[in-house]
Design an enzyme around this catalytic site. Structure first.
Site, mmCIF file in Angstrom:
data_model
loop_
_atom_site.group_PDB
_atom_site.id
_atom_site.type_symbol
_atom_site.label_atom_id
_atom_site.label_comp_id
_atom_site.label_asym_id
_atom_site.label_seq_id
_atom_site.Cartn_x
_atom_site.Cartn_y
_atom_site.Cartn_z
ATOM 1 C CD GLU A 113 -3.224 -1.000 1.685
ATOM 2 O OE1 GLU A 113 -3.702 -0.071 2.305
ATOM 3 O OE2 GLU A 113 -3.986 -1.913 1.902
HETATM 4 C C1 LIG Z 1 1.844 -10.010 0.138
HETATM 5 C C2 LIG Z 1 1.557 -8.811 -0.832
HETATM 6 C C3 LIG Z 1 0.074 -8.411 -1.090
HETATM 7 C C4 LIG Z 1 -0.274 -7.333 -1.955
HETATM 8 N N1 LIG Z 1 -1.597 -7.312 -2.063
HETATM 9 C C5 LIG Z 1 -1.753 -6.279 -3.138
HETATM 10 C C6 LIG Z 1 -3.289 -6.017 -3.527
HETATM 11 O O1 LIG Z 1 -4.228 -6.455 -2.977
HETATM 12 N N2 LIG Z 1 -3.346 -5.059 -4.757
HETATM 13 C C7 LIG Z 1 -2.357 -4.554 -5.052
HETATM 14 O O2 LIG Z 1 -2.710 -3.733 -6.086
HETATM 15 N N3 LIG Z 1 -1.098 -4.634 -4.804
HETATM 16 C C8 LIG Z 1 -0.806 -5.577 -3.899
HETATM 17 N N4 LIG Z 1 0.600 -5.597 -3.542
HETATM 18 C C9 LIG Z 1 1.469 -4.981 -4.256
HETATM 19 C C10 LIG Z 1 2.364 -3.911 -3.346
HETATM 20 O O3 LIG Z 1 1.403 -2.850 -3.154
HETATM 21 C C11 LIG Z 1 3.466 -3.602 -4.145
HETATM 22 O O4 LIG Z 1 4.301 -4.634 -3.718
HETATM 23 C C12 LIG Z 1 4.104 -2.204 -3.535
HETATM 24 O O5 LIG Z 1 3.505 -1.037 -4.046
HETATM 25 C C13 LIG Z 1 5.632 -1.959 -4.004
HETATM 26 O O6 LIG Z 1 5.899 -2.639 -5.494
HETATM 27 P P1 LIG Z 1 6.879 -3.314 -6.073
HETATM 28 O O7 LIG Z 1 6.671 -4.619 -5.096
HETATM 29 O O8 LIG Z 1 6.524 -3.380 -7.505
HETATM 30 O O9 LIG Z 1 8.399 -2.701 -5.523
HETATM 31 P P2 LIG Z 1 8.991 -1.609 -6.219
HETATM 32 O O10 LIG Z 1 8.262 -0.572 -6.867
HETATM 33 O O11 LIG Z 1 10.056 -2.100 -7.320
HETATM 34 O O12 LIG Z 1 10.000 -0.946 -5.156
HETATM 35 C C14 LIG Z 1 10.951 -1.560 -4.318
HETATM 36 C C15 LIG Z 1 11.519 -0.874 -3.414
HETATM 37 O O13 LIG Z 1 12.285 0.026 -3.947
HETATM 38 C C16 LIG Z 1 12.165 1.316 -3.357
HETATM 39 N N5 LIG Z 1 11.662 2.424 -4.235
HETATM 40 C C17 LIG Z 1 10.853 2.493 -4.972
HETATM 41 N N6 LIG Z 1 10.544 3.867 -5.471
HETATM 42 C C18 LIG Z 1 11.130 4.605 -4.622
HETATM 43 C C19 LIG Z 1 11.281 5.926 -4.749
HETATM 44 N N7 LIG Z 1 10.559 6.911 -5.573
HETATM 45 N N8 LIG Z 1 11.946 6.391 -3.907
HETATM 46 C C20 LIG Z 1 12.643 5.815 -2.873
HETATM 47 N N9 LIG Z 1 12.446 4.459 -2.905
HETATM 48 C C21 LIG Z 1 11.960 3.746 -3.869
HETATM 49 C C22 LIG Z 1 11.243 0.971 -2.073
HETATM 50 O O14 LIG Z 1 12.176 0.674 -0.963
HETATM 51 C C23 LIG Z 1 10.592 -0.261 -2.534
HETATM 52 O O15 LIG Z 1 10.359 -1.127 -1.298
HETATM 53 C C24 LIG Z 1 0.794 -6.776 -2.480
HETATM 54 C C25 LIG Z 1 2.325 -7.026 -2.610
HETATM 55 C C26 LIG Z 1 2.413 -8.075 -1.600
HETATM 56 C C27 LIG Z 1 3.767 -8.444 -1.290
#
Ligand SMILES: Cc1cc2nc3c(=O)[nH]c(=O)nc-3n(C[C@H](O)[C@H](O)[C@H](O)COP(=O)(O)OP(=O)(O)OC[C@H]3O[C@@H](n4cnc5c(N)ncnc54)[C@H](O)[C@@H]3O)c2cc1C
Length: 589
Positions: A411
């Site tokens: 989130e």
């Molecule tokens: C168990 C689980 C349940 C989920 N449930 C849902 C759901 O119901 N619906 C839904 O839509 N999504 C869901 N998600 C997705 C979740 O919201 C995303 O994993 C989250 O938004 C992060 O996106 P990403 O995993 O692609 O990480 P990325 O966007 O690749 O980011 C990885 C890391 O990079 C860093 N980062 C990224 N951007 C920046 C920035 N601008 N500045 C500084 N640091 C940064 C942060 O440390 C971040 O943790 C779920 C994820 C999990 C693991």
């Protein structure tokens, strides 16, 4: 980032976040040196009639959870039994805030948070499942659905006969939520949209009957696209579950899945909210999700406190109970102080929604970052107090540790939200400074007038220490300190804006300190408000000199110390060395 990209990003953010003139919220007020007391004092209370209803629901829920919820089995079997889901539906949890007309309980967000806190105390899989279904899954329908849509979908969703999910994330759209690639093209007669693309990491994807899906729609007459929210059902031809339950580290009972939509024909009646406003829909929905997130973390922190206290009082080493050692006391006291603050912050943030503040995005972001970071610390501290025993699966702490790790990522990752808090908060004072700069570059009579007003406004906030009007005289010193810190914070924000100007948009280390100070100012305010209400209640109950509660006292001391640390770090830091080191490591691969 180049100038065109930056302009595009700012334009997108403007459109999303700043819809028009709004009342000054508490968080934005802080950035301007104000203490907007009306939103935070007195501490909000659930109206008596609803409190009775809530107490009844909580009693029913506790009985059900005691009887049927087995968090260990849910974790081991990586599934929440249907019996539990049905029971949650029966006791009303799956439609707590839905209006009674559609079969819900019509609870406020504040009351709903108490329900989620109770579930969060026991089982994170279950609380995330409920959040995915209710706080975000059906939220868009509740907020943006037409009467027809609500009538059609809600009754079965609020009693748990059907389940909901919220699908935003894709491979290319994680933190960068605006980068949704799933497409939705209208049919020639305009009656349907054809959806294509894939979503991943979606909680409840394979068990949901209705999914709120974000997809990109064309803007008529241009080659641009915008995001629109659609209600999609798995029985639509072309809906394909790619992976129903992705094996994972924590919250293992939840079904996190991947799905594809291939030429899925969705009727235009299934569009949720205005065409092209899908991101606004998504961010508003996440605001609610982040509030209940705070409630779940509060519940889990209370469990940590209970576990830590029990063990510290019973386990003996060196002929003493662990609780006699100062380094153990430190952990127990900190968990207690943080849990108190988390509850206060959740309650006040939820009340902002209930009371109709138009824009509470900064407060919900602060709540999410603060509570998820504090919970992680609390679990780590409780774990440490248990020593080796915490490592084994017969105790809940190893599960709690695994479960809690998603909180800082989901989130909106805490990094993205930290940056968001600082930048959205600084936008107000930043615009006033921009007005002054622009006028100095291109002076005109009207412009000078505007710049003068803006300058006086800035100065007014800078010279006055805001009043923090608590009712209890014994809290006067804390209130004064808080007022002074808000004044110093505003000064620091102004200095940073003057010193760095536009490049501050990319300076995340500066943003982190500003957001950190703002979060602790908000947390301290919530604690002071709650404590004030407790003292006033004690007085009303005939206690003329209520004893001073050590828990909020400790929280305020520690929070004020952290704020001073953040502000000092703006002047005295190792940022240059840190960034240079990271650059050289990243370049060397
Ligand atoms: C168990 C689980 C349940 C989920 N449930 C849902 C759901 O119901 N619906 C839904 O839509 N999504 C869901 N998600 C997705 C979740 O919201 C995303 O994993 C989250 O938004 C992060 O996106 P990403 O995993 O692609 O990480 P990325 O966007 O690749 O980011 C990885 C890391 O990079 C860093 N980062 C990224 N951007 C920046 C920035 N601008 N500045 C500084 N640091 C940064 C942060 O440390 C971040 O943790 C779920 C994820 C999990 C693991």
């Amino acid at each position: 980032m180049n100038k065109v990209e930056r302009q595009k990003e700012i334009q997108q953010a403007e459109e999303l976040l700043f819809a028009g003139p709004q009342a000054l919220g508490f968080a934005k007020g802080l950035f301007q040196g104000h203490f907007v007391a009306d939103w935070v004092l007195p501490y909000p209370r659930i109206p008596a009639a609803q409190q009775t209803q809530l107490d009844k629901s909580l009693a029913e829920l506790r009985e059900f959870l005691d009887d049927k919820l087995d968090p260990v089995a849910i974790d081991r079997q990586a599934e929440i039994p249907r019996e539990v889901i049905d029971g949650l539906g029966r006791v009303g949890v799956l439609g707590m805030t839905a209006p009674a007309d559609y079969g819900g309980r019509g609870f406020t967000q504040m009351a709903n948070c108490k329900v989620l806190e109770e579930i969060g105390r026991r089982c994170a899989s279950t609380s995330v499942f409920v959040n995915a279904h209710h706080s975000i899954g059906i939220r868009a329908l509740l907020l943006f659905g037409t009467h027809e849509q609500k009538q059609k979908w809600l009754p079965k969703l609020v009693n748990g006969e059907q389940l909901g999910a919220f699908a935003l994330t894709e491979r290319e759209a994680g933190s960068d939520a605006a980068n949704v690639q799933m497409t939705a093209r209208p049919t020639e007669d305009g009656s349907h949209f054809i959806l294509n693309g894939e979503k991943r990491y979606i909680t409840n994807a394979a068990i949901a009957h209705v999914l709120t899906v974000m997809a990109r729609t064309p803007v008529p007459g241009s080659n641009k696209t915008v995001i629109t929210a659609f209600l999609v059902t798995p029985d639509m031809p072309g809906f394909e579950i790619l992976e129903a339950r992705m094996p994972k580290m924590g919250i293992r009972g939840t079904a996190t899945g991947r799905f594809a939509l291939r030429e899925v024909k969705v009727p235009k009646e299934n569009i949720l909210g205005p065409m092209g406003k899908g991101l606004k829909v998504a961010l508003t929905v996440l605001d609610f999700g982040r509030t209940t997130f705070g409630a779940c973390c509060t519940g889990a922190a209370k469990t940590c406190l209970q576990l830590a206290t029990e063990h510290a009082n019973t386990r003996k080493q060196f002929n003493k109970t662990l609780g006699e050692f100062h380094l153990v006391k430190k952990k127990v006291a900190r968990i207690a102080a943080d849990a108190y603050a988390m509850e206060a912050m959740t309650t006040i943030t939820a009340s902002l929604i209930d009371r109709g503040l138009e824009d509470y995005m900064v407060e919900t972001a602060m709540l999410k970052v603060f509570t998820t970071e504090r919970l992680w610390e609390a679990i780590n501290d409780a774990f440490q107090i248990y020593g080796g025993s915490a490592y084994f699966v017969d105790l809940p702490l190893e599960r709690m540790l695994r479960d809690a790790r998603i909180n800082q990522i989901g989130e909106g990752s805490n990094e993205v939200l930290t940056s968001f808090i600082a930048l959205v908060g600084m936008r107000g004072p930043g615009m006033e400074f921009k007005e002054i700069y622009d006028t100095m570059l291109k002076p005109s009579r009207a412009g000078i007038g505007r710049a003068w007003t803006a300058g006086m406004h800035r100065l007014g906030a800078t010279v006055r220490i805001p009043d923090v009007p608590v009712a209890s005289a014994e809290l006067g010193s804390f209130a004064n300190q808080l007022g002074r810190l808000i004044w110093r914070f505003n000064l620091a924000v102004n200095r940073a804006l003057i010193a760095y100007r536009e490049p501050i948009l990319d300076m995340q280390l500066v943003q982190e300190r500003i957001a950190g100070a703002a979060m602790d100012l908000f947390a301290s305010t919530c604690v002071l408000s709650r404590w004030d209400a407790e003292l006033q209640l004690a007085r009303r109950n005939g206690d003329s000199r209520p004893s001073i509660n050590g828990v909020p006292d400790l929280f305020l001391r520690q929070s004020f110390r952290r704020i001073r640390g953040f502000l000092a770090g703006l002047k005295n830091n190792d940022d240059k060395a840190l960034l240079a080191t990271a650059d050289s490591i990243l370049k060397s691969g």
